[in-house]
Design an enzyme around this catalytic site. Sequence first.
Site, PDB file in Angstrom:
ATOM      1  N   GLN B 223      -2.127  -3.889   6.501  1.00 28.02           N
ATOM      2  CA  GLN B 223      -1.519  -2.954   7.448  1.00 28.02           C
ATOM      3  C   GLN B 223      -2.516  -2.558   8.540  1.00 28.02           C
ATOM      4  O   GLN B 223      -2.160  -1.858   9.467  1.00 28.02           O
ATOM      5  CB  GLN B 223      -1.060  -1.687   6.709  1.00 28.02           C
ATOM      6  CG  GLN B 223      -0.047  -1.959   5.612  1.00 28.02           C
ATOM      7  CD  GLN B 223       0.318  -0.718   4.802  1.00 28.02           C
ATOM      8  OE1 GLN B 223       0.347  -0.795   3.574  1.00 28.02           O
ATOM      9  NE2 GLN B 223       0.612   0.402   5.433  1.00 28.02           N
ATOM     10  N   ARG B 373       4.103   5.477   0.694  1.00 30.67           N
ATOM     11  CA  ARG B 373       4.948   5.789   1.837  1.00 30.67           C
ATOM     12  C   ARG B 373       4.835   7.263   2.220  1.00 30.67           C
ATOM     13  O   ARG B 373       5.834   7.959   2.355  1.00 30.67           O
ATOM     14  CB  ARG B 373       6.400   5.432   1.512  1.00 30.67           C
ATOM     15  CG  ARG B 373       7.271   5.380   2.747  1.00 30.67           C
ATOM     16  CD  ARG B 373       8.628   4.828   2.451  1.00 30.67           C
ATOM     17  NE  ARG B 373       9.390   4.732   3.681  1.00 30.67           N
ATOM     18  CZ  ARG B 373      10.391   3.900   3.871  1.00 30.67           C
ATOM     19  NH1 ARG B 373      10.741   3.069   2.929  1.00 30.67           N
ATOM     20  NH2 ARG B 373      11.036   3.879   5.003  1.00 30.67           N
ATOM     21  N   CYS B 374       3.610   7.748   2.352  1.00 32.32           N
ATOM     22  CA  CYS B 374       3.468   9.117   2.834  1.00 32.32           C
ATOM     23  C   CYS B 374       2.105   9.272   3.472  1.00 32.32           C
ATOM     24  O   CYS B 374       1.195   8.524   3.221  1.00 32.32           O
ATOM     25  CB  CYS B 374       3.689  10.128   1.727  1.00 32.32           C
ATOM     26  SG  CYS B 374       2.235  10.817   0.967  1.00 32.32           S
ATOM     27  N   GLU B 743       8.186   8.194   6.829  1.00 40.24           N
ATOM     28  CA  GLU B 743       7.859   8.690   5.498  1.00 40.24           C
ATOM     29  C   GLU B 743       8.477  10.035   5.169  1.00 40.24           C
ATOM     30  O   GLU B 743       8.405  10.483   4.019  1.00 40.24           O
ATOM     31  CB  GLU B 743       6.331   8.772   5.376  1.00 40.24           C
ATOM     32  CG  GLU B 743       5.708   7.427   5.665  1.00 40.24           C
ATOM     33  CD  GLU B 743       4.216   7.481   5.918  1.00 40.24           C
ATOM     34  OE1 GLU B 743       3.526   6.534   5.539  1.00 40.24           O
ATOM     35  OE2 GLU B 743       3.732   8.471   6.471  1.00 40.24           O
TER      36      GLU B 743
END
Lengths: 167, 788
Positions: B223, B373-374, B743
Amino acid sequence: MATQKVTVTLTVNGTTHTAEVEPRLLLVHFLREHLNLTGTHIGCDTTHCGACTVLMNGRAVKSCTVLTVQADGATIKTIEGMAENGQMHPLQEGFHVEHGLQCGYCTPGMIMRAAELLARNPDPTEEEIRWGISGNLCRCTGYVNIVKAIQYAARKLREREQAAAGS
Amino acid sequence: MEAEVRTPPTICGMGHRMKRKEDARFLFGKGRYVDDIKLPGMLYMDIVRSPFAHARIKSINAERALAMDGVVAVITGKDLEKYNLHWMPTLMGDTQMVLPTDRVMYQAQEVAAVIATDRYIAADAVEAIEVEYEPLEPVIDPFRALEPDAPVLRTDKGKTDNHIWHWEVGDREATERAFQEADVVVKQQIYIPRIHVASIETCGCIADYDPVEGKLTVYMTTQAPHVVRTALAMVAGHVGLSEEKIRVISPDIGGGFGGKVPIYPGYVIAIAASVLLGKPVKWIEDRSENLQADSFARDYHITAELAATKEGKITALRIKTLADHGYTDAAANPSKFPAGLFSICTGSYDIKHAFVEVDAVYTNKPPGGIAYRCSFRVTEAVHAIERMVDVLAQKLGMDPAELRFKNFIQPDQFPYKSALGWEYDSGNYPAALRKAMDLIGYEELRREQAERRARGELMGIGISSFTEIVGAGPSRHFDILGIKMFDSCELRIHPTGKAIARFGTKSQGQGHETTYAQIIAEELGIPAEHVQVEEGDTDTAPYGLGTYASRSTPTAGAAAAMAARKVREKARKIAAYLLEVSEEDLEWEPGVFRVKGAPDKSVTIQDIALAAYTNHPPGMEAGLEAVHYYDPPNLTFPFGSYICVVDIDKGTGQVKIRRFVAVDDCGHVINPMIVEGQIHGGLTMGFAPAMMEELVYDEEGNILTGSFMDYLLPTAVETPRWETARTVTPSPHHPLGAKGVGESATVGAPAAIVNAVVDALSPYGVTHIDIPITPYKVWKILHEKGVV
Ligand code: FES
Ligand code: FES
């Protein structure tokens, strides 16, 4: 550990291939590595994710759990065989229009599974669609738009069917 | 309220539900994920992993493996040690083994690697390698890790205990006083378990070292390709891999969610193997390896307390947390924030006093502490505060919605300075909650609940009114390994008026190829379909910190707008020259400069682009392009209110989510279709840990949920039918008024679900349940509390 190779013949997306393979070679690896059909993906090692789903003699199978030798003589369809003359299949169109894909990794498996589902049940309820794709995991979309994409395709395919019957 | 749409569909700027430009290749089976790439002469790597959580390696015997046909090499820690490559830094500045020379520290840790001509042979050879271990006492429980007689794990660092760091923020004394003076105090232990992002594509790479050029190309599931390049140069600079000789390519990524930020040992071993052998080496982990060895998320043991008046005004918050990091701190937080942005835990509420402390410990578990996902520990913070507000409501006998309205930061208080130091940019919390209540019919549901309760049925309603903190970040506070957290866009307009834009971020399904194009279309009037977006190749893209923590829109999205505005400024000069007027005499509408008062005298952006290469003003540089490195002045603070309704089956303990309404506010929206998709996915990744997912270890450190057999991801059947809506409160400091959205739902959803389940069981004295809320857990409670 390599054992005697076996000759197999498979028809994949309309083309017949004859190859010498190890008996242990998984169908998914045959498709991806021998035929370079990399649209079929691998997402697990326990037959849970469905990323590897293809049609074998019209049935959706998880190609990570089929040996190539078991597919000897079979007709296989993968995501690469869905479009006709460069035109998207209604399922491909549905996923695009309804935003049924994000990272796209689960998408080919979902589409192949949905193709079998609609072949058997052209007008499924939402419940039937959700159960129908419950062997395919998607981590991105929350399934809402995948369901819509399949409903879109079902509609299109029925319309096509009716048009064909009418003409 | 929708964002104003200012461009026609032919241009497709912000606010249009543009269909995604990237879809076609995925739909035709022509995506290009790492495992799809095949290079000539490529070798395959597979990894021998430890069966023990803590053991000394007595010997590794690779003879049988090396004798096998097709096996090219076996690499151990001793081999890497010769080049001083057996350890590497983590993104948090801790150290991590690439391959061990002495001890293994968690089950499934890499012990040796096999390189072979085929992946089946590599797997055979892994089985043929004999490793002799001497098991050592493992430390699994983080509380045990702090006991004085616990085995010390990181003796390599000269440590004498297992404590990693202590971090605190807020005013301890003032908070203490507020608690002493409070009418009401509530206290709750909350465990937020270890979970795994489990993107459907696992991690992997192809390392391709060209011995003639001395250049290394790595195709990698990352990423953050630019940071990886720099980190690799830092780790391997001493063996001749300097940064200009490293090219990291992040091709199509099959989901990231934070799990593809860290640099895993497998990548580094594959690189070492390629350099040693002069051949491309592919490594693709399988799902079990992914779940067992890659970075986990969460694992926070929280003790939270709220102080309040008897009328329900919250006066103080105090939180003490123990963070289990496994054997090394391999979180991917900004370096000054060891507990990430956990200090957003005062949430949506105006709380005068707060004090938070976190202690991190080593255990014999896989390393991590990454996001799921945060944005850096925001879910942990939101879960704590949103649970505590309900715990307090229950204690006071107040409706949880009423208690929230009573304590919300009010719209006129923005920009709002929180007790823990954040400056919230904008918000309208009462509006979002009101909207969610109206959509779900809150009052009616409460009446129904009362009737059902009278009949002995279990129905619950749960609210979560969360505030996120995303878009790291202002570079004065935020860096990773010292690299400031800006992000970038390089924009070039071609002579025919088409464009290419490159970014330092990397989409993993978020749809950047579409949304970034829409931003440029909005700013320049060039149709989005004619803006090509590229990311993920460090040889061509401008430097950036990557995509995670909902930062792409706040940083790179802003960079796109700013780069486009620079282009527009130059375009204005060219337009003035072409129309023979002064710049002040021109007005802009998307795609066209017109002469004020003479609207038929105009030039289009396409005319200007051509002129930039064929007929530009004397003295001006040719071309039409710009680069912008955007350093945000502040973070953005998306928020929302979620309401969940559950029914519980008394016989089985099964919780059924009847309805779930999510009202999100992420400021101005670039593409509503994509935003909805992000929320659907985020909600599902909030539902998953709330109900199903957990990485469970036994006391020996054996993982009990190491494959998809036991680590349960939601299928379409369990996943609720999400109902979504929006309010729009733009960010005042973002050039587009946008905030980021990827998110929010993951962060906000779990508390709404737990609050609903606890609400259903509250008549029986239940005040809290730790996630995941499995049927067995509920069934046990029903029996313990005498409900059945
Ligand atoms: S790869 Fe997961 S089911 Fe086949
Ligand atoms: S779209 Fe990413 S896994 Fe389904």
